[in-house]
Design an enzyme around this catalytic site. Sequence first.
Site, PDB file in Angstrom:
ATOM      1  N   CYS A   1      88.381  16.770 -36.094  1.00 48.91           N
ATOM      2  CA  CYS A   1      87.318  17.580 -36.693  1.00 48.91           C
ATOM      3  C   CYS A   1      87.907  18.566 -37.709  1.00 48.91           C
ATOM      4  O   CYS A   1      88.288  18.165 -38.795  1.00 48.91           O
ATOM      5  CB  CYS A   1      86.510  18.283 -35.603  1.00 48.91           C
TER       6      CYS A   1
ATOM      7  N   HIS B   1      84.904  13.611 -32.406  1.00 48.24           N
ATOM      8  CA  HIS B   1      85.666  14.152 -31.282  1.00 48.24           C
ATOM      9  C   HIS B   1      85.928  13.043 -30.267  1.00 48.24           C
ATOM     10  O   HIS B   1      85.053  12.740 -29.455  1.00 48.24           O
ATOM     11  CB  HIS B   1      84.892  15.285 -30.605  1.00 48.24           C
TER      12      HIS B   1
ATOM     13  N   GLU C   1      87.711  13.148 -27.634  1.00 43.57           N
ATOM     14  CA  GLU C   1      87.737  13.692 -26.268  1.00 43.57           C
ATOM     15  C   GLU C   1      86.330  13.861 -25.691  1.00 43.57           C
ATOM     16  O   GLU C   1      86.163  14.054 -24.485  1.00 43.57           O
ATOM     17  CB  GLU C   1      88.495  15.030 -26.236  1.00 43.57           C
TER      18      GLU C   1
END
Length: 202
Positions: free
Chosen positions: A79, A182, A184
């Site tokens: 990001c 993202h 994660e």
Amino acid sequence: MHLGVVDYGASNIHSVARALQSLGSKVSIVDTPDKFKSIDKLVFPGQGSMGSCIKKLNETGTINHLMDAIKSKPFLGICLGLQILFNSSEESKEKGLGLINESITKIKDVNNENIKIPHMGWNNVKIEKKHELFSGIEDKQFFYFVHSFVASSTITSITTTYYGEKFVSSLATENIFATQFHPEKSGKIGLKFLENFINWKI
């Protein structure tokens, strides 16, 4: 394999660190200049503005160490970690790291679709070029996004996504890979992507 997750004071570092640890990696938080030396690969997760990020890196004296590490170790920017690689951003007056000779701009609603900004939620990622970090990941899989600014184009682009306009959702150059999404926060597909980064050999 020892991974370092950069902490500049405003990023979502712990969810990234937990995701990497769940894949069996040794993970350290890199928050002082000396900690860059002991890691094999570097992850820079980001939430916030380029301006506040660059200011914090300068204040803590880590920016030159970060630059050295990016140039010498496998690097994953997430990001804001993608955006700081560029020369500049419409979001801030501070300059980026200048490793990619392009600029970051605010998302444009080119077709007047009344989109909401920030772009927040799941969106598909179109693979434009083959890369090891997308090994085992099919085209147009959904990843999670939270952002208001984008790289509209760059010759380093690996994947693209559409939200108001077509933008770069990941890029790569030599030992550097960066995503606007993202991983994660992207479930099993995101973990597969992070596993590919852990196994990435340059």
